[in-house]
Design an enzyme around this catalytic site. Structure first.
Site, PDB file in Angstrom:
ATOM      1  N   CYS A  85       0.838  -1.203   0.000  1.00  8.65           N
ATOM      2  CA  CYS A  85       0.000   0.000   0.000  1.00  8.65           C
ATOM      3  C   CYS A  85       0.871   1.251   0.000  1.00  8.65           C
ATOM      4  O   CYS A  85       1.519   1.535  -0.995  1.00  8.65           O
ATOM      5  CB  CYS A  85      -0.987  -0.046   1.171  1.00  8.65           C
ATOM      6  SG  CYS A  85      -2.377   1.106   0.981  1.00  8.65           S
ATOM      7  N   HIS A 202      -3.511  -5.510   1.111  1.00  2.00           N
ATOM      8  CA  HIS A 202      -2.817  -5.733   2.374  1.00  2.00           C
ATOM      9  C   HIS A 202      -2.768  -7.220   2.749  1.00  2.00           C
ATOM     10  O   HIS A 202      -3.720  -7.743   3.332  1.00  2.00           O
ATOM     11  CB  HIS A 202      -3.534  -4.989   3.499  1.00  2.00           C
ATOM     12  CG  HIS A 202      -3.338  -3.511   3.488  1.00  2.00           C
ATOM     13  ND1 HIS A 202      -2.348  -2.883   4.210  1.00  2.00           N
ATOM     14  CD2 HIS A 202      -4.018  -2.521   2.852  1.00  2.00           C
ATOM     15  CE1 HIS A 202      -2.413  -1.579   4.019  1.00  2.00           C
ATOM     16  NE2 HIS A 202      -3.416  -1.329   3.191  1.00  2.00           N
ATOM     17  N   GLU A 204      -0.998  -8.495   5.143  1.00  2.00           N
ATOM     18  CA  GLU A 204      -0.914  -8.609   6.604  1.00  2.00           C
ATOM     19  C   GLU A 204      -2.281  -8.511   7.273  1.00  2.00           C
ATOM     20  O   GLU A 204      -2.455  -8.966   8.413  1.00  2.00           O
ATOM     21  CB  GLU A 204       0.047  -7.548   7.174  1.00  2.00           C
ATOM     22  CG  GLU A 204      -0.513  -6.158   7.353  1.00  2.00           C
ATOM     23  CD  GLU A 204      -0.660  -5.360   6.061  1.00  2.00           C
ATOM     24  OE1 GLU A 204      -1.118  -4.198   6.134  1.00  2.00           O
ATOM     25  OE2 GLU A 204      -0.320  -5.887   4.976  1.00  2.00           O
TER      26      GLU A 204
END
Length: 225
Positions: A85, A202, A204
């Site tokens: 990002c 994302h 994560e």
């Protein structure tokens, strides 16, 4: 192995990245950008957020932090480097990867789950998947539209450096499945070498089963192992 998760002023996904990396068995630590990369760093994550408030352009100011000279040198030596990002924007502004990320087609910040098709499964970052596999990850960005000139785009395609494309649940790459207007529905790309990758979604945030959503992002993070 120690992975440095670089924290800039305005980063806000650094703790998420450390926790997600821990979940896949990777030792990681947050590193303030002014402190430089620790000795023995074996991987680097440029996390999401709003470094320097996205002034000028998202990632443009962080790209000039002295630590990015170290990151570029580490990447040139083969150290795995992942930008997510805002980290993808920083990576692009630092010329670690080609192209640029600019304002979404909607001109709005968008936070939603998206489907991605794995375009190249023979990289560090995609070895956990099959080519053509559809995974689900969240996005959260206002400047996520990938842009690149036609000649450079064709080069990316020919060299198999497109990692992911936005698609629908069936793996069809369509304009309707493109959340931000990215050229060719591109969601993630490699640098000149396979050890460097950036993506807007994302991983994560899709790595912890207790959060109740997808854990499809774990495979991307395993590229740092």
């Amino acid at each position: 192995m120690t992975v440095a998760v670089v924290q800039f002023g305005g980063s806000n996904c650094d703790r998420d990245a450390v926790r997600a990396l821990d979940r896949v068995g990777i030792d990681a630590e947050r590193v303030w950008h002014e402190d430089g990369l620790p000795t023995g760093t074996e991987g680097v994550v440029l996390p999401g957020g709003f470094s320097y408030g996205d002034y000028l352009r998202a990632g443009a100011m962080a790209a000039h932090s002295p630590i990015m000279n170290e990151v570029r040198a580490a990447a040139a030596d083969g150290t795995p480097v992942l930008g997510v990002c805002n980290g993808a924007q920083i990576g692009s502004e630092s010329r670690l990867t080609p192209g640029a990320f600019t304002t979404n087609r909607s001109a709005r910040f968008q936070c939603e789950d998206v489907f991605l098709r794995v375009e190249n499964a023979e990289t560090l970052w995609t070895a956990a998947y099959d080519e053509g596999e559809v995974i689900e990850l969240p996005i959260a960005h206002g400047e996520g539209r990938f842009e690149i000139d036609d000649a450079a785009y064709e080069e990316l395609v020919e060299e198999d450096r497109v990692l992911f494309r936005y698609c629908d649940a069936d793996g069809e790459v369509t304009d309707e499945a493109n959340p931000n207007g990215s050229k060719g529905n591109v969601a993630g790309v490699l640098g000149e070498r396979e050890n460097v990758a950036v993506l807007m979604p994302h991983p994560e945030r899709a790595s912890l089963a207790e959060l109740g959503g997808s854990t499809d992002g774990q495979g991307v993070l395993e590229g740092l192992a």
